[in-house]
Design a protein around this motif. Structure first.
Motif, PDB file in Angstrom:
ATOM      1  N   GLY A 111      -0.281   3.298  -2.168  1.00 18.45           N
ATOM      2  CA  GLY A 111      -1.350   4.137  -2.698  1.00 18.45           C
ATOM      3  C   GLY A 111      -2.713   3.482  -2.671  1.00 18.45           C
ATOM      4  O   GLY A 111      -2.860   2.288  -2.382  1.00 18.45           O
ATOM      5  N   PRO A 112      -3.774   4.243  -2.997  1.00 17.96           N
ATOM      6  CA  PRO A 112      -5.144   3.740  -2.915  1.00 17.96           C
ATOM      7  C   PRO A 112      -5.545   2.770  -4.025  1.00 17.96           C
ATOM      8  O   PRO A 112      -6.521   2.041  -3.872  1.00 17.96           O
ATOM      9  N   ILE A 113      -4.842   2.763  -5.163  1.00 16.42           N
ATOM     10  CA  ILE A 113      -5.153   1.794  -6.220  1.00 16.42           C
ATOM     11  C   ILE A 113      -4.513   0.463  -5.839  1.00 16.42           C
ATOM     12  O   ILE A 113      -3.285   0.345  -5.790  1.00 16.42           O
ATOM     13  N   PRO A 114      -5.314  -0.575  -5.542  1.00 18.64           N
ATOM     14  CA  PRO A 114      -4.776  -1.799  -4.933  1.00 18.64           C
ATOM     15  C   PRO A 114      -4.132  -2.761  -5.927  1.00 18.64           C
ATOM     16  O   PRO A 114      -4.595  -3.900  -6.109  1.00 18.64           O
ATOM     17  N   TRP A 115      -3.032  -2.345  -6.534  1.00 20.30           N
ATOM     18  CA  TRP A 115      -2.396  -3.242  -7.497  1.00 20.30           C
ATOM     19  C   TRP A 115      -1.736  -4.443  -6.817  1.00 20.30           C
ATOM     20  O   TRP A 115      -1.415  -5.444  -7.457  1.00 20.30           O
ATOM     21  N   TRP A 116      -1.577  -4.385  -5.491  1.00 20.92           N
ATOM     22  CA  TRP A 116      -0.944  -5.492  -4.772  1.00 20.92           C
ATOM     23  C   TRP A 116      -1.729  -6.795  -4.898  1.00 20.92           C
ATOM     24  O   TRP A 116      -1.138  -7.882  -4.803  1.00 20.92           O
ATOM     25  N   ILE A 117      -3.054  -6.717  -5.117  1.00 22.11           N
ATOM     26  CA  ILE A 117      -3.851  -7.944  -5.182  1.00 22.11           C
ATOM     27  C   ILE A 117      -3.558  -8.738  -6.452  1.00 22.11           C
ATOM     28  O   ILE A 117      -3.925  -9.913  -6.550  1.00 22.11           O
TER      29      ILE A 117
END
Length: 448
Positions: A111-117
């Protein structure tokens, strides 16, 4: 009444995309579409060929598409090329630092919310989450500036993530690159999340993009005439009146349209007063005749190496180096040895240099700087029946497959608008494509 003719000069991706769009919009009964190509093979800078040195079919270069490239994915689907590309279920980009031996895999979430960072196992090692927000500055819009004027071009996150990403997208040192072009790439990829960033790799550029398009056009009555180099365009006032191919000539009737889908220098020679980018950057590609080791990723990014991206195919290993101008002066064998050393180290191979091929593309793309971006022309021209196509026109993107296809589709749409405006007035001078040429058996070779 005779059908109007749309003449498309150039059978690269831009020209083929324009032809497909026109056939889809009008049908074979509504408009005659004829594509001319100077070479004896379609595809331009995106093609495959049989290499006698390797004894196999290779691509002239490695081109990476993304799952979020709407025009490219739509084109593949339309012409039936999806079966010849590899698309993983998730966006994953493995990297290796050849200086330190470190390895990691970038895993953006869908998804567009970059929680991966915020997850150490998904981001660049040695860089905190704040450092991964470096590209946010490119999304602010405003005047086109150098990238180093709006974001830091140093640090671990930059060297291990943002520099490789921007270098591949822009094909020049990111610091001097255009914020407008870089921002467009970010908006259409990372800003939309990992679902838009899955790597799409063709298992043969011609098999995926070119041959299906040629077959699609042939099945619908379009003509692709190879070995037709356009020498000059004759004009009648503000209209193109005839195309001169040396030993063949095509007349344009009052309802006919012309799409120039040639490289920029060719278009400038043919159209008086046309401005276009003048500076270019090189790309270096190498192909090694050796099956990759078991478990090798489809794409591997390298840091602290000459090679930047390694592509693993069934029977060969291919390498790409962007912004490779400084390497062009080196001999091909020396380059092969240098790049193979990187491949061998990355794959932990104790093998001598296999059979190889090195391809130097001196003018691979226009230099994606703010100054050169400002020189890109729009796709309409001062000539009423002439439209431009090509990744060097003002597509809003760098010189990419996506930009080339969008330009072709936009040119086709402009031609369609002109055809609709002239539909009731098309008549006496309109000439069917099959009647446009002097009889010449040599020139007919290669037609579908």
């Amino acid at each position: 009444m005779t059908r109007p003719v749309v003449h498309i000069v150039g059978a690269g991706l831009a020209g083929l995309a324009a032809a497909v769009r026109l056939i889809d919009a009008h049908g074979p009964a509504g408009v005659e579409v004829v594509v001319y190509e100077a070479a004896r093979q379609a595809g331009g800078r995106c093609r495959s060929y049989y290499d006698s040195a390797l004894g196999m079919v290779i691509d002239n270069g490695n081109h990476l598409m993304l799952s979020g490239n709407r025009a490219a994915m739509g084109f593949l689907k339309r012409v039936g090329g999806l079966g010849a590309v590899s698309i993983p279920a998730r966006a994953e980009y493995p990297f290796a630092d050849l200086a330190t031996g470190e390895r990691w895999t970038l895993r953006p979430n869908a998804g567009p919310i970059p929680w991966w960072i915020f997850v150490p196992g998904r981001r660049v090692p040695g860089a905190g989450w704040r450092a991964h927000l470096g590209l946010a500055a490119l999304l602010r819009g405003g005047a086109d500036r150098r990238i180093d004027a709006v974001m830091s071009c140093e640090g671990v996150a930059y060297e291990r993530l943002w520099r490789p990403f921007l270098l591949a997208a822009l094909n020049l040192d990111p610091a001097e690159g255009s914020t407008r072009l870089a921002g467009a790439i970010v908006r259409e990829s990372l800003a939309r999340g990992g679902a838009a960033c899955r790597p799409v790799v063709a298992d043969g550029l011609s098999a995926a993009l070119i041959e299906p398009a040629i077959a699609y056009l042939a099945a619908r009555g379009a003509f692709v005439r190879l070995d037709h180099r356009l020498r000059a365009i004759s004009f009648d006032g503000e209209r193109a009146a005839a195309l001169d191919f040396g030993d063949a000539r095509a007349k344009l009737g009052p309802a006919d349209q012309l799409i120039l889908a040639t490289p920029a220098p060719v278009a400038q020679d043919l159209l008086p007063g046309l401005t276009a980018p003048t500076r270019h950057r090189a790309i270096l590609n190498a192909h090694f005749k050796l099956a990759p080791p078991p478990g090798a990723p489809k794409i591997l990014g390298l840091v602290n190496a000459t090679a930047e991206w390694i592509f693993a195919f069934e029977n060969r290993i291919s390498v790409t180096v962007s912004a490779a101008d400084a390497l062009l002066e080196h001999g091909r064998e020396a380059l092969a040895e240098r790049l193979w050393a990187d491949v061998a180290k990355a794959y932990a191979l104790a093998k001598p240099l296999p059979s190889w091929q090195v391809i130097k593309e001196k003018r691979a793309t226009f230099a994606a700087t703010p100054e050169e971006n400002a020189l890109r022309p729009g796709q309409d021209t001062r000539f009423a029946n002439v439209t431009l196509a090509g990744d060097w026109t003002d597509t809003g993107l760098p010189a990419t497959i996506e930009g080339a296809i969008r330009s072709g589709e936009r040119a086709a749409d402009l031609a369609t608008q002109a055809l609709k405006g002239q539909a009731r007035r098309a008549g006496d001078g309109s000439t069917a494509a099959q009647e446009s040429f002097l009889e010449n058996p040599r020139k007919k070779r290669g037609n579908p």
